[in-house]
Design a protein around this motif. Sequence first.
Motif, short mmCIF file in Angstrom:
data_model
loop_
_atom_site.label_atom_id
_atom_site.label_comp_id
_atom_site.label_asym_id
_atom_site.label_seq_id
_atom_site.Cartn_x
_atom_site.Cartn_y
_atom_site.Cartn_z
N SER A 26 -17.52 -4.16 -0.82
CA SER A 26 -17.24 -5.25 0.10
C SER A 26 -18.27 -5.24 1.23
CB SER A 26 -15.84 -5.10 0.69
OG SER A 26 -15.65 -5.97 1.77
N GLU A 33 -13.28 -0.22 2.25
CA GLU A 33 -12.74 -0.74 0.99
C GLU A 33 -12.36 0.40 0.05
OE1 GLU A 33 -14.08 -3.94 -2.40
OE2 GLU A 33 -15.53 -2.37 -1.85
N TYR A 184 -9.68 -3.55 -6.66
CA TYR A 184 -9.83 -4.49 -5.54
C TYR A 184 -9.49 -5.92 -5.95
CZ TYR A 184 -14.06 -5.79 -7.99
OH TYR A 184 -14.92 -6.21 -8.96
#
Length: 219
Positions: A26, A33, A184
């Motif tokens: 990210s 992250e 994610y």
Amino acid sequence: MKRQLEITEDGSHTLYLPEMDEHFHSIHGAIQESMHVFIHQGLDRCPQQEINLLEVGFGTGLNAWLSLLHRQGKNIHYYSLEKYPLTVDEYSQLNYTQAHSPEQQALFLKMHQAVWNQPVLITEGFELTKLQTDLQTVDLSQLPKFDLIYFDAFAPSKQPELWTDEIFHKISAHCQAGARFTTYCAKGDVRRSLQKNGFAMQRLVGPPGKKQMLYGEKA
């Protein structure tokens, strides 16, 4: 493929692939992250003291290194897939270890310098096996069944072949009951595919800059 070093918003490095228009982490914070998605919502949720962990995408080694630092006495057998390893010049520039001791910095370098395709004891309680292959061709039957999955492939829009029913079936078939899966990604079709292949999935709050992520456990 050419990879460019970039700084994310928390000050930690990521790599950018111009050909794919894709970052390894990210842009709002690489370490933030990784800690949120893979450590807090993955490793910290595993009750076992002995963990067989599969990571899809060794990349910069950030997830592996943070797992070593935050394993809290757990013994981890860490299996990581990476078809295109970083060069010495690339991993030597990464700034993840700047605030850490020389001993911890040495462990990060040891991970990258470890030989491929065989287990290497990085430190007591953390064994790393880097496999220079991809998820489509790797034979998971040669590995122990997994307790934890870090699914850190490039986004579905960039690598759709790694986010399919076939891939998730392959992973699920080689997981222990109760195995944790964290990524994610929060796409609905990914969640449904994982559910179809035996994982009870839920959306959780995502890391900075991302509203949601996916976490699940194998029934």
